[in-house]
Design an enzyme around this catalytic site. Structure first.
Site, PDB file in Angstrom:
ATOM      1  CG  ASP A 314     -70.794 -17.988 -18.017  1.00 55.80           C
ATOM      2  OD1 ASP A 314     -70.285 -19.118 -17.994  1.00 55.80           O
ATOM      3  OD2 ASP A 314     -70.395 -17.071 -17.288  1.00 55.80           O
TER       4      ASP A 314
HETATM    5  C1  BGC Z   1     -67.984 -18.894 -15.645  1.00 51.68           C
HETATM    6  C2  BGC Z   1     -67.174 -18.623 -16.904  1.00 51.68           C
HETATM    7  C3  BGC Z   1     -66.460 -19.877 -17.347  1.00 51.68           C
HETATM    8  C4  BGC Z   1     -67.493 -20.986 -17.546  1.00 51.68           C
HETATM    9  C5  BGC Z   1     -66.888 -22.304 -18.005  1.00 51.68           C
HETATM   10  C6  BGC Z   1     -68.874 -20.118 -15.823  1.00 51.68           C
HETATM   11  O1  BGC Z   1     -69.531 -20.478 -14.655  1.00 51.68           O
HETATM   12  O2  BGC Z   1     -68.778 -17.768 -15.346  1.00 51.68           O
HETATM   13  O3  BGC Z   1     -66.258 -17.580 -16.666  1.00 51.68           O
HETATM   14  O4  BGC Z   1     -65.753 -19.647 -18.525  1.00 51.68           O
HETATM   15  O5  BGC Z   1     -68.147 -21.225 -16.304  1.00 51.68           O
HETATM   16  O6  BGC Z   1     -66.176 -22.920 -17.021  1.00 51.68           O
END
Ligand code: BGC
Length: 765
Positions: A314
């Protein structure tokens, strides 16, 4: 004549089998061609090129802007930064956008510029892969179709609605030149406080598995190279929705048995459907950050589940490991931990440091080149499967249906089928032409309809709203006329604006529609310390109640905020979750009876802030000492929802009271529409293992079917079960089936439960 028919049938079967044989031959040939190409590229790659492929950076990092961390507000690529990123750091993937939602032309120009450079000016000409969050439609592209959030789609209990959402989202994302969607979210949420519940399909593993798989099938199709399909990313493995104290990216305590029985099945099902990527939970399970959990990523996901796709971190997890979770004193050690655990690509997000650490770690023998090759192989395979080597871009001009009315209709259907009627004391549907007062923070706001992840991350910005869409107020005026419809704001999210005026206006109205809501917010900013809806909103309802006028509550919220003190004051209550762009119209159509509501809660509506409880819990968790069943005391239970017609559960019957070995059990539920209008009902089938070696679940959803019945019609709904439906994860963390008695239950999830019992024996008759 008869033999001619048989001959034709045999010929037909032969043809079908020849065709399907040749289809499967063709796809295995394609796969082996891809493997050959991967081997050839891999053999030419330097370590730095491999490390770069494993690195994903946010687009602002290569845009013209002041400072590395500032959000890009232009999306103009800085060619010096681009050159460095692609020729020195060999970056293989980009994501995101600037602060504003770009048009599909802006996406095209920007991504095309990167692809051009990657293909023509880098040594190996490997295309980049661009990823976007499109969790309820392609919400980060201006003018796109904004769907309800997943929780509303789950409340429809109709996988077809989810398929449509996934299909249109894929189309509109490709129209934005992006082939990789960071969706669906298939976390299950057992922590009522968690701020991202609205992104999920709710609290049940089975419902989530059905909806998640529908999303994967429809988003990816048979071939992700199809320019109308996108690769999915299952997120977030695992337990994100169950942190102990309900906060974002924190520790969850989940026994392995629970992981296997409740949290893993939605991932398992989606992987069976061919999901191409998985994102890891930024939080921890049992104090181990998921990003360094080798058992989870390598042993379970890539081993037991034979998952062959990409595992991506993530956002910023390299940093989190050292700065928050404290398993690594510095970023380099964090990289060692995460790559050795099985992470293939890191969303860094703003520089190439991850790649630089990899190079050093391989040279120092702290990460093996085999692990790196495995990761790069997966990434290259992904790019080949997406067809990026042949067609690196998709052009917005090839997508004439982007943002079309026919797509908006599908979003409307999702909202109309998901919005859930929770209380109706003979007040709904409303008659036209009565004087109504519309009030509350969510009454006249597109942001409260769309929720977070709309145009901007938090969804709070109003600048980019598509103002031609109707707020609840505007849609109500369309039904009821402006002269009969008065609007007074009442309150903001957490402070009073003019409650006194609203009360005065209520006195001259026939009905009061109060639209309460939860301010859009996601991730860390969505953390709350109090599950009650802010007091000022509840006080508005209490003040209005004193006028004696009928009150209808409409709830726009991402989780079930507690409203136990005002529930008795309301004559009607509609749970709208975050119903999206067409949500205003769908709500008004339900309030005025043009649509008969058919949504059912995909999560328990909590009543007690101190004792929130999901519907899956053991028999002991629910029982009191005297054997009564009292401890699950929700405001409304999981699976509940009313209709404007009446459904009667007449009978549940089974074809045998004794099930043996691998035999099939047939279950018939007889349902009648005893009201006076056509309606849809979700027939839900729950199972209880009456006695087991572990305290069994009180009930567990095992099948459901949404059916439509005309007024006066009776239908038999048929389900088939087998031994796989009876198993559970034992104390030894293994799926087992134990002989004995089982109870099946169906009904309206409130006061009607029809049951049938049977015995299971492992031996065949
Ligand atoms: C979130 C994800 C997301 C990623 C990209 C993260 O902070 O937890 O769900 O896909 O950001 O934007």
């Amino acid at each position: 004549m008869h033999s001619l028919k048989s001959f034709i049938a045999v010929l037909f079967l032969l043809l079908v089998s020849i065709t399907s044989c040749s289809e499967s031959d063709q796809s295995s040939k394609q796969a082996s061609d891809i493997e050959k190409k991967i081997n050839s590229i891999l053999s030419k790659m330097t370590l730095a090129e491999k490390a770069g492929q494993m690195t994903q950076v946010g687009i602002p990092a290569i845009c013209v802007q002041e400072g590395y961390w500032a959000y890009a507000d232009t999306l103009i690529i800085d060619t010096t930064k681009l050159r460095k990123a692609l020729t020195e750091d060999h970056i293989g993937s980009f994501l995101g956008k600037g602060y504003f939602p770009p048009t599909n032309k802006e996406y095209y120009d920007m991504i095309n510029q990167i692809q051009d450079f990657a293909l023509n000016e880098t040594r190996l000409g490997i295309p980049i892969v661009y990823a976007t969050d499109a969790v309820h439609g392609a919400h980060y592209t201006a003018g796109s179709t904004i769907f309800p959030h997943q929780i509303t789609m789950a409340a429809s209990w109709n996988p077809e609605r989810v398929e449509k959402m996934a299909e249109i989202t894929a189309y509109e994302l490709r129209a934005s030149n992006s082939p990789w969607n960071f969706a669906p979210v298939i976390d299950i949420s057992w922590q009522a406080q968690w701020g991202r519940i609205y992104e999920t399909f709710g609290e049940d593993p089975y419902l989530t598995s059905v909806m998640g798989s529908a999303f994967v099938r429809s988003s990816q199709g048979d071939d992700i190279a199809n320019p109308e399909k996108t690769a999915v990313c299952l997120k977030h493995l695992i337990g994100y929705g169950s942190s102990l104290y309900g906060k974002d990216r924190k520790n969850a305590l989940i026994p392995e048995r629970y992981i296997r029985q409740y949290y893993l099945p939605p991932f398992e099902e989606a992987i069976k459907q061919g999901a191409k990527s998985v994102m890891i939970n930024s939080g921890l399970v049992n104090s181990i950050p998921c990003h360094v959990n080798k058992f989870l990523i390598t042993d379970i996901l890539k081993g037991e589940l034979s998952y062959e796709g990409i595992v991506i971190s993530d956002w910023g997890d390299m940093q989190f490991l050292s700065e928050f979770h404290k398993t690594a004193p510095d970023h380099k050690e964090a990289v060692r931990q995460m790559v050795n655990a099985g992470i293939d690509m890191c969303m860094v997000p703003y520089d190439a440091s991850f790649a630089h650490h990899i190079i050093e770690l391989v040279i120092e023998d702290k990460i093996s080149i085999l692990r790196i090759d495995d990761a790069v192989r997966r990434i290259l395979r992904f790019k080949f499967e997406l067809g990026l080597f042949d067609q690196p871009n998709t052009h917005y001009k090839d997508y004439p249906d982007f943002g079309s009315d026919k797509f908006a209709q599908e979003s409307y259907k999702g909202a109309a089928e998901g919005i859930t009627l929770l209380k109706n004391e003979d007040v709904l549907p409303l008659n036209n032409g009565k004087k109504i007062l519309v009030t509350g923070v969510a009454a006249h706001s597109l942001n409260y309809l769309n929720g977070p992840w709309t145009k901007t991350w938090s969804g709070q910005e109003t600048t980019y709203n598509d103002n031609e869409k109707n707020t609840i107020l505007e849609a109500l005026i369309n039904h009821n006329g402006a002269s009969n419809t008065q609007y007074i704001a009442g309150t903001s999210y957490d402070s009073d604006i003019n409650t006194i005026e609203a009360v005065k206006a209520a006195k001259n109205s026939d009905y009061v529609i109060v639209c309460l809501g939860e301010q859009p917010a996601t991730e860390r900013p969505s953390d709350i310390k109090e599950l009650y809806l802010p007091e000022v909103q509840r006080s508005l309802v209490k003040a209005l109640k004193k006028t004696g006028k009928p009150i209808i509550l409409v709830l726009l919220e991402g989780r079930t905020r507690i409203i136990s003190d005002i529930v008795p004051m309301a004559d009607g209550i509609l749970m709208a979750y975050y119903p999206g762009h067409e949500g205003g119209d769908a709500i008004a159509d339900i309030l005025f009876g043009a649509v008969n509501p058919s949504g059912k809660l995909p999560l328990t509506y909590q009543k007690h802030a101190a004792a929130p409880m999901p519907y899956i819990h053991t028999v002991s968790d629910r029982a009191d000492n005297s054997g009564g069943y009292t401890d699950y005391d929700p405001q409304w239970p999981f699976g509940f929802g009313l209709s404007y017609t009446n459904f009667t559960y007449d009978t549940i019957t089974i074809n045998t009271a004794e099930l043996f070995g691998s035999d099939t059990l047939q279950v018939l539920v007889q349902l009648s529409n005893t009201g006076n209008r056509v309606g849809k009902e979700v027939v839900q089938l729950y199972l209880r293992d009456d006695f087991a070696s572990l305290d069994p679940d009180y009930e567990r959803l095992i099948r459901f079917k949404k059916v439509e019945l005309q007024a006066g019609e009776t239908k038999e709904i048929e389900f088939f079960l087998n031994k796989k439906d009876l198993d559970f994860v034992s104390a030894a963390n293994e799926w087992v089936i134990e002989e004995g008695s089982f109870t099946l239950m169906t009904g309206n999830r409130m006061d009607v439960v029809k049951t049938a019992k049977f015995e299971y024996q492992t031996n065949s008759l």
